[in-house]
Design a protein around this motif. Structure first.
Motif: not given
Length: 484
Positions: A129-138
């Motif tokens: 989830n943290a990896g997905r949210l990091s891509k979402v924010q970028r």
């Protein structure tokens, strides 16, 4: 799981270990139907249910697993299996040893393994989830695009190169801005034989564009999707564990209000409408919903049929609730919003005729400065409307002619010896020719419609002096409230 079979072979090798401990091969059952299924729950794992049932019946002497704690990734099911095994004397075995759940030390060790397995699953989910949210924010997270957008090989998003698709989507969005409700846009599309594009995401032709009959759900999906306003949004729909159904592998998805969306990135996609217009559309949809039970009848309403002019539109100036209409002994506008919601006395009961007369006069006064501009805007709007419909019918005919040409080429190239294939291709060719004929007939019917209304000199004089002539037209007999 399908290509790398070493793990399966290692697990099935446990049959040999059971034989070395004295179990006859005929008494050994291998349960591998849950391969590839998550052990976070037993809802979709039939073999785990069968194992628990056999243990409860006392038919199992020992349960082998490469890592027995992975039989269940949550403590509730793991401890339930341990309780059954302790009650009926079933042993648990893995690569480290054999355990008896009836013994305190063995039970403690098995419980610790189950807790660590559940924690491992939690940490894995957190990292993902943290990896997905990091891509979402970028803004680099790749999500499924609605119809009307195409993702290029370099991950850039552009509008669909097919002008017909772009034109229909823009037409639907423009007509909602003009008409103000999904049902009116639906009737408009039905009246003009307009079909809506839909990109297949599953089924035999994934990625293919299908032209479907218009529906309120399809129109609403276009209006509520922020991608058409150029915004990348994550978190519009999230899972709700409280709505989990036993027959579903994942919890039900629910829509979240805009304040709870996790990420909004503007100008991420080429927009069909502005963000301001998108917000205005959402406000209009919210007002049209008429959710009396959830919102207490607050907000601007939508026109309703009835003998009263302002039915569905009148709003109480004291409490903000929409007013209902009473017809006895004559039309009255009544506000009972506080009475229905908090059992307080009704706010107002107003005479319908006087209220309607005041509103009508205020409307006449409001349009007085815009006389010539009104006429020009009406005529220009009719011209723009006809041009959009003419473009739509031309594109429909061009697409149908192209499909018929492709179907004819496929039929001519097939070997006549393959009769079944030839018959199927001939049937497809006939279907495309039928669709082409229907598109041409629709275009001809549209071309036969009058280009613009013919205005006599008297009618033009009346329109140019709208504020003086409209009251006379307004009170003409036979004019319904819907027309007013």
């Amino acid at each position: 799981m399908r290509e790398h079979l070493d793990s399966q072979l290692t697990q099935r090798a446990l049959v040999g270990r059971a034989q070395s401990l004295g179990w006859h091969p005929e008494r050994i059952d291998v349960l591998d139907g849950d391969l590839g299924q998550s052990a976070a729950g037993a809802q979709t794992r039939d073999d785990f249910k069968a194992l628990a049932a056999e243990v409860a019946l006392g038919h199992v002497g020992i349960v082998f697993g490469w890592q027995v704690s992975r039989l269940a990734r949550n403590n509730a099911e793991w401890y339930q299996l341990l309780d059954l095994a302790a009650l009926f004397g079933t042993l648990i075995g893995d690569t480290d040893g054999v355990y008896d759940p009836r013994l305190y030390n063995d039970r403690l060790l098995l419980g610790l393994k189950g807790t660590m397995s559940e924690a491992e699953l939690y940490m894995m989910r957190q990292r993902l989830n943290a990896g997905r949210l990091s891509k979402v924010q970028r803004g680099e997270y790749v999500q499924r695009l609605p119809t009307g957008f195409v993702r290029l090989p370099d991950t850039r998003v552009v509008q669909d190169p097919d002008p017909q698709i772009r034109h229909v989507i823009a037409l639907v969005l423009a007509k909602f801005e003009e008409l103000g409700s999904c049902s009116r846009v639906l009737r408009y599309c039905k009246h003009h034989d307009i079909r809506l594009p839909r990109r297949q995401v599953s089924g035999p032709p994934p990625g293919e564009i299908l032209w479907r009959l218009p529906s309120e759900a399809a129109i609403g999906s276009m209006l509520t999707n922020p991608a058409y306003a150029g915004a990348f949004v994550h978190g519009r729909r999230t899972s709700d564990p409280t709505r989990h159904h036993p027959d579903r592998r994942t919890p039900a998805m629910v829509r979240r209000p805009r304040a709870e969306w996790q990420c909004i990135i503007h100008d991420a996609y080429p927009a069909y409408i502005s963000w301001k217009q998108y917000l205005a559309n959402q406000a209009r949809l919210h007002d049209n919903a008429q959710r009396y039970t959830e919102h207490g009848g607050l907000g601007q309403g939508a026109p309703r049929d009835g003998a009263a002019l302002l039915q569905g539109l009148a709003t109480c100036g004291l409490c903000g609730h929409r007013m209902r209409v009473s017809y006895r002994p004559h039309v009255h506008y009544v506000c009972d919003g506080l009475y229905r919601t908090v059992a307080e006395p009704a706010c107002a009961r107003l005479d319908g005729a006087s209220i309607e007369a005041f509103v009508i006069q205020a409307f006449f006064n409001a349009i007085a400065p815009a006389q010539l501009e009104t006429l020009d805007e009406v005529l220009a709007q009719r011209q723009r409307e006809r041009h959009r419909l003419e473009t739509y019918h031309q594109q429909q005919v061009s697409q149908a002619r192209y499909d018929a040409t492709v179907a004819r080429h496929r039929y001519e190239q097939v070997d006549p010896a393959y009769r079944l294939v030839a018959a199927e291709l001939e049937r497809e060719w006939e279907n495309t020719l039928r669709a082409l004929r229907q598109a041409q007939e629709a275009a001809e019917r549209f071309a036969q419609e009058p280009d613009a209304p013919t205005l006599t000199a008297e009618q033009r004089r009346q329109l140019l002096n709208l504020s003086q002539t409209l009251p006379e037209l307004w009170h003409r007999e036979g004019l319904r409230h819907a027309q007013r």
